[in-house]
Each structure stands twice: as structure tokens, then as C-alpha cells.
Write a protein that holds these residues in place. Structure first.
Motif, PDB file in Angstrom:
ATOM      1  N   ALA A 196     103.111 -85.672  10.839  1.00  0.00           N
ATOM      2  CA  ALA A 196     103.132 -85.124  12.165  1.00  0.00           C
ATOM      3  C   ALA A 196     101.622 -85.422  12.874  1.00  0.00           C
ATOM      4  O   ALA A 196     101.623 -85.791  14.060  1.00  0.00           O
ATOM      5  CB  ALA A 196     103.316 -83.693  12.269  1.00  0.00           C
ATOM      6  N   SER A 197     100.615 -85.326  11.833  1.00  0.00           N
ATOM      7  CA  SER A 197      99.406 -85.713  12.464  1.00  0.00           C
ATOM      8  C   SER A 197      99.303 -87.035  12.597  1.00  0.00           C
ATOM      9  O   SER A 197      98.448 -87.407  13.754  1.00  0.00           O
ATOM     10  CB  SER A 197      98.180 -85.025  11.280  1.00  0.00           C
ATOM     11  N   HIS A 198      99.840 -87.875  11.835  1.00  0.00           N
ATOM     12  CA  HIS A 198      99.683 -89.169  12.021  1.00  0.00           C
ATOM     13  C   HIS A 198     100.482 -89.945  13.467  1.00  0.00           C
ATOM     14  O   HIS A 198      99.929 -90.664  14.160  1.00  0.00           O
ATOM     15  CB  HIS A 198     100.124 -89.979  10.735  1.00  0.00           C
ATOM     16  N   ALA A 199     101.582 -89.188  13.680  1.00  0.00           N
ATOM     17  CA  ALA A 199     102.284 -89.154  14.800  1.00  0.00           C
ATOM     18  C   ALA A 199     101.373 -88.901  16.271  1.00  0.00           C
ATOM     19  O   ALA A 199     101.356 -89.475  17.141  1.00  0.00           O
ATOM     20  CB  ALA A 199     103.514 -88.281  15.017  1.00  0.00           C
ATOM     21  N   ARG A 200     100.399 -87.704  15.911  1.00  0.00           N
ATOM     22  CA  ARG A 200      99.621 -87.253  17.218  1.00  0.00           C
ATOM     23  C   ARG A 200      98.718 -88.029  17.199  1.00  0.00           C
ATOM     24  O   ARG A 200      98.034 -88.380  18.313  1.00  0.00           O
ATOM     25  CB  ARG A 200      99.175 -85.845  16.695  1.00  0.00           C
ATOM     26  N   GLU A 201      98.179 -88.791  16.152  1.00  0.00           N
ATOM     27  CA  GLU A 201      96.975 -89.722  16.364  1.00  0.00           C
ATOM     28  C   GLU A 201      97.572 -91.011  17.069  1.00  0.00           C
ATOM     29  O   GLU A 201      96.873 -91.466  18.037  1.00  0.00           O
ATOM     30  CB  GLU A 201      96.743 -90.390  14.774  1.00  0.00           C
ATOM     31  N   VAL A 202      98.995 -91.372  16.940  1.00  0.00           N
ATOM     32  CA  VAL A 202      99.327 -92.468  17.736  1.00  0.00           C
ATOM     33  C   VAL A 202      99.592 -92.031  19.210  1.00  0.00           C
ATOM     34  O   VAL A 202      99.029 -92.983  20.067  1.00  0.00           O
ATOM     35  CB  VAL A 202     100.691 -92.989  17.243  1.00  0.00           C
ATOM     36  N   GLU A 203      99.930 -90.946  19.387  1.00  0.00           N
ATOM     37  CA  GLU A 203     100.339 -90.479  20.715  1.00  0.00           C
ATOM     38  C   GLU A 203      98.829 -90.106  21.494  1.00  0.00           C
ATOM     39  O   GLU A 203      98.793 -90.403  22.823  1.00  0.00           O
ATOM     40  CB  GLU A 203     101.053 -88.984  20.617  1.00  0.00           C
ATOM     41  N   SER A 204      98.039 -89.767  20.736  1.00  0.00           N
ATOM     42  CA  SER A 204      96.763 -89.569  21.386  1.00  0.00           C
ATOM     43  C   SER A 204      95.909 -90.855  21.516  1.00  0.00           C
ATOM     44  O   SER A 204      94.691 -90.995  21.854  1.00  0.00           O
ATOM     45  CB  SER A 204      95.889 -88.463  20.707  1.00  0.00           C
ATOM     46  N   LYS A 205      96.294 -92.204  21.213  1.00  0.00           N
ATOM     47  CA  LYS A 205      95.466 -93.268  21.327  1.00  0.00           C
ATOM     48  C   LYS A 205      94.531 -93.247  20.275  1.00  0.00           C
ATOM     49  O   LYS A 205      93.373 -93.801  20.674  1.00  0.00           O
ATOM     50  CB  LYS A 205      95.331 -93.760  22.539  1.00  0.00           C
ATOM     51  N   GLY A 206      94.490 -92.508  19.117  1.00  0.00           N
ATOM     52  CA  GLY A 206      93.461 -92.783  17.979  1.00  0.00           C
ATOM     53  C   GLY A 206      92.580 -91.427  18.266  1.00  0.00           C
ATOM     54  O   GLY A 206      91.553 -91.305  17.374  1.00  0.00           O
ATOM     55  N   ARG A 207      92.530 -90.564  19.293  1.00  0.00           N
ATOM     56  CA  ARG A 207      91.765 -89.281  19.421  1.00  0.00           C
ATOM     57  C   ARG A 207      91.798 -88.493  18.456  1.00  0.00           C
ATOM     58  O   ARG A 207      90.923 -88.119  17.660  1.00  0.00           O
ATOM     59  CB  ARG A 207      91.897 -88.949  20.803  1.00  0.00           C
ATOM     60  N   ASP A 208      92.884 -88.088  18.187  1.00  0.00           N
ATOM     61  CA  ASP A 208      93.178 -87.109  17.266  1.00  0.00           C
ATOM     62  C   ASP A 208      93.372 -87.527  15.800  1.00  0.00           C
ATOM     63  O   ASP A 208      94.808 -88.022  15.576  1.00  0.00           O
ATOM     64  CB  ASP A 208      94.354 -85.917  17.678  1.00  0.00           C
ATOM     65  N   LYS A 209      92.400 -87.601  14.750  1.00  0.00           N
ATOM     66  CA  LYS A 209      92.727 -88.350  13.620  1.00  0.00           C
ATOM     67  C   LYS A 209      93.807 -87.695  12.851  1.00  0.00           C
ATOM     68  O   LYS A 209      93.870 -86.564  12.741  1.00  0.00           O
ATOM     69  CB  LYS A 209      91.639 -88.630  13.043  1.00  0.00           C
TER      70      LYS A 209
END
Length: 454
Positions: free
Chosen positions: A354-367
Motif C-alpha cells: 500500500a505504501s508503494h502504491a501511495r508513493e506512485v499516487e503522490s508522484k514520489g512524495r510519500d516514500k
């Protein structure tokens, strides 16, 4: 020493745990020695001990020495910060449904059955055994609305040796008549009764505490929330748990019922239910204001990555990196019936996904989370959320030994270990592909509570 008296213990071998560092680093020790007194307290931790030096550090006349095999290592017990105990027998049902639909169709009919004490005894006994077998040494349990069933759950936790917060669910509206407290007054009286029962069976709160449990604002009248806030103020030792910003459907219904509040943070704070003892499940949708409020009030977040992405949740990845960056406490929850698995190892894996999905969604902001961070959430992070970090979560001297002995040679599906693999690689293979078959012994406060016969 009498035969009935507990002895001190020592554990020699590979030890892995999380450190209280900003990066939540792992400490990986191939040849460590943990010494635990007869009360389960860690009295010394030698981090690099040669085999020939063990005898000089351990008095085997007063201490039982456990030498781990080359295929074993010891880690802290898992801490489940959000678990619906009545949902043990409904796990996996209703996948893909939205939260309020899932509650009406699946959950309320199931939880209503706990009016029968014999049903509660049977399901809760199986649930605790199942969670202990999977290495969950501490759980924050939502019970049903029934005080007798809630007391049975607490009794079983004490009898089986699992640390637990146990809460009678408060539900005074917006649920079927068969699954609703008789009145606000009765709901609060039943809560006080359960608090009294748990204090009677565990006066010092060594293993079990009551946790105030308004299911969520939708199911509680304002007077019920106010009454629970008053109980919280009179009992500063009691934790509090509820669902928070779980799904858009839930948040919209909450705004309709409480239009005077612009956020769930303000709603729960108004009723005295947001404190450093508050465990807030899900927290999928957060505004900058709510981040600040949770940080200010020292609340903890129970991240439930499986249910968030399957049933009942927000069908999205919660902003865990931002919680961590802001210094907000975060642990993991299995959510029991809210997902497809009751395994904390699965929760760790899904948290990373889920965290990596969030990283993609945030364009790299949330690692995305690293494996060390996800493991921290399942152990020391969970202890911090439950305000138990002075007792458990890692192997710091002075804490109590809640631990799992892991054996990678056990039959199962864990990735095979090769001779060139270092301990860190073996640990990663266990976390990502192991399961309860690799957990051969479970300790709570130094006492074995589950064991697989070798």
C-alpha cells in the motif's frame, strides 16, 4: 527453589528487533544473549557473545538456558492495534462491499449472535488461540455490545496468557434493533460493569485492560459519546479506541449526524475521546488540520492495510509516510473480519504494498515503507500506539519478554534458505514469505503461551 516457582531464563542465539531511532532501524544480532528474570523482565542483553563465554554469563543452577538452533532466531511478539474479536468466524466474507453495506449484511448479524454466552466462549477461545499461534502477543480487541460476552473475552485472554485491551462496543443508534444497546444509560452502565470485571480479574492490569470502545460516531448518540468521555476523564489509565476517517461513505454519514463539527478530529476531541491513549483505526483520509490535531493530542493510528484495500475500508492507501514524518504514532492492525487475513505478517506485507502504491499516487512524495519500518509498525510502533512501549515492543533491558522463536527449517512455504544467506536475508525471507508454521514458540512475559512440538 520449589517445583512450582518460575525460574529465570536465558536465550542464546540470533536476535532481531527494532530500535527506538528516527529511522526505526533493525538490530540484527547473530550471537546475542538475553537474560530474563523469573517475573519475565529482561535483566541483561549481551549483544555479541561467543559460544565459549555463555557459561560465564549464565548461572544454570538458577537459570534455564535456551540455546537456539542455527535455523532459529528470536523476535518481539506482534502487536495488533485493531482487531474485532467477534469477526473471527466471518473473516473473508463480503469482500468489496462498502463499509455501511458490509456492516448491515455481514457484520451486525454475526456480532448479534454473541448474545449467547456459549457462542462467545467457543468463538473467542478459537480466536485467541489462532492469534497467539500467529505470534500476536498483544491485541486491542473490539468486543460485541454484550457485556457478558465481553467479560468472557477478557477471562479467556487472562487464562490463555495474551496481553489485551478488551472493549464492550457502544452502539446506541443506526444499527438493527437486535444489535443495539437498550438505551444510552444501559450502554454506559454496561461499560462500567465491564471495567469493574476486568479490574477484578486483573487488578494491576498486567495482562488485560478495558478499552473504551464507541464503535464510531455513526453508532453513538451525542449523549453516549459524552458519557464515555466522562468515564475516560475519571479513569486516566484506560485506553480508548474508535474508527476514524475510514471511508468516504462513513465520513459523509458522520457529517450528516454531527453537522456542528467540521472534522472527526473536532468531534471526538469535543467529547474528550482524543488523548494520548486513543487508538484511531484506519485514518485513510486526513486534512492538514487533522494531522496537526492528532500530533498535538498524541493520538495513535492503527493502520489496517488489508481491510483498507478490500472490505469496509476506504479502498485506498492511508498516508503512513506522512504520519511517520510528522512524528505521529503508528502501529498495524489485522482488523480480523475486515480483510482476508488475520496474520500480522500479511499486514506487514500489505502495508509495504500500500505504501508503494501511495508513493506512485503522490508522484514520489510519500516514500514507500522499507521492511525495517513495516516490521517496526508490527512491534515497537504498535507498543507506542498502545502506550505500552515501556513494557514491550523490543528487547530493551527492563522490558518484559514478549517474543517469538522463528525456525526457517520448519515445513511450510517460506523461501528456501541458502548457505550463503546472512541473517538479514533470512529475516527478510521470513517476513515476506513465512507464516505461522515458522513460529515454533510464543512467549508472553517470559512464559510460553503457544508451542509447536518439534
Amino acid at each position: 527453589m520449589g517445583a512450582h516457582e518460575a525460574k529465570a531464563q536465558a536465550f542464546y542465539g540470533a536476535v532481531i528487533h527494532s530500535l527506538s531511532t528516527p529511522g526505526h532501524d533493525l538490530e540484527i544480532l547473530p550471537s546475542a544473549l538475553l537474560i530474563v528474570d523469573s517475573q519475565g523482565l529482561i535483566t541483561s542483553f549481551h549483544k555479541d557473545v561467543k559460544p565459549g563465554d555463555v557459561d560465564s554469563l549464565v548461572d544454570t543452577t538458577t537459570t534455564t538456558l535456551h540455546c537456539l538452533s542455527p535455523s532459529q532466531f528470536i523476535i518481539p511478539g506482534f502487536i495488533d492495534t485493531h482487531n474485532h474479536a467477534p469477526q473471527w468466524a466471518q473473516r473473508g466474507l463480503g469482500q468489496g462491499q462498502h463499509i455501511l453495506d458490509w456492516l448491515s449484511a455481514i457484520t451486525f448479524p454475526n456480532e448479534g449472535r454473541f448474545r449467547d454466552p456459549s457462542h462467545a466462549q467457543r468463538i473467542y477461545s478459537s480466536a485467541i488461540d489462532g492469534f497467539l499461534r500467529q505470534g500476536i502477543t498483544t491485541a486491542s480487541y473490539y468486543g460485541s455490545i454484550h457485556p457478558e460476552a465481553t467479560n468472557i473475552l477478557a477471562d479467556l485472554c487472562v487464562a490463555k496468557g495474551q496481553r489485551a485491551f478488551v472493549g464492550k462496543c457502544n452502539m446506541t443508534r443506526n444499527s438493527p434493533e437486535y444489535y443495539r444497546d437498550a438505551s444510552i444509560e444501559q450502554s454506559l452502565q454496561d461499560t462500567e460493569s465491564c471495567i469493574g470485571h476486568i479490574r477484578k480479574i486483573d487488578p494491576e492490569g498486567k495482562f488485560v485492560k478495558h478499552v473504551l470502545t464507541p464503535r464510531f460516531a455513526i453508532s453513538c448518540d451525542a449523549e453516549c459519546l459524552a458519557g464515555l468521555g466522562q468515564i475516560a476523564a475519571k479513569n486516566p489509565d484506560l485506553p480508548i479506541q474508535t474508527h476514524f476517517n475510514e471511508a468516504e461513505q462513513e465520513m459523509s454519514a458522520t457529517r450528516e449526524l454531527f453537522p456542528q463539527f467540521s472534522s472527526e478530529a473536532d468531534l471526538y476531541a469535543h467529547y474528550g475521546l482524543l488523548t494520548k491513549r486513543s487508538i484511531l483505526a484506519h485514518c485513510c483520509y486526513m486534512t492538514p488540520y487533522e494531522f496537526d490535531k492528532l500530533k498535538e493530542l498524541q493520538c495513535g493510528v492503527a493502520h489496517c492495510p488489508i481491510s483498507n484495500m478490500t472490505v469496509g475500508g476506504g479502498f485506498m492507501a492511508a498516508p503512513i509516510r506522512e504520519f511517520l514524518n510528522r512524528g505521529i504514532k503508528v502501529g498495524l492492525g489485522t482488523d480480523s473480519g475486515g480483510g482476508f487475513s488475520s496474520s500480522m505478517l500479511d499486514a506487514v506485507r500489505q502495508a509495504m504494498i500500500a505504501s508503494h502504491a501511495r508513493e506512485v499516487e503522490s508522484k514520489g512524495r510519500d516514500k514507500g515503507l522499507k521492511i525495517a519500518e513495516a516490521f517496526y509498525l508490527a512491534t515497537l510502533g504498535g507498543a507506542e500506539v498502545c502506550c505500552l512501549e515501556e513494557k514491550v515492543g523490543n528487547f530493551a533491558v527492563g522490558k518484559e519478554l514478549d517474543a517469538l522463536v522463528v525456525d526457517w527449517e520448519r515445513d511450510g512455504v517460506m523461501t528456501m534458505v541458502e548457505k550463503e544467506d546472512g541473517l538479514g536475508t533470512v529475516f527478510e525471507k521470513f517476513v515476506m514469505t513465512g507464516d505461522d508454521r515458522n513460529i515454533v514458540r510464543v512467549f508472553v512475559k517470559g512464559r510460553v503461551v503457544k508451542e509447536v512440538k518439534m
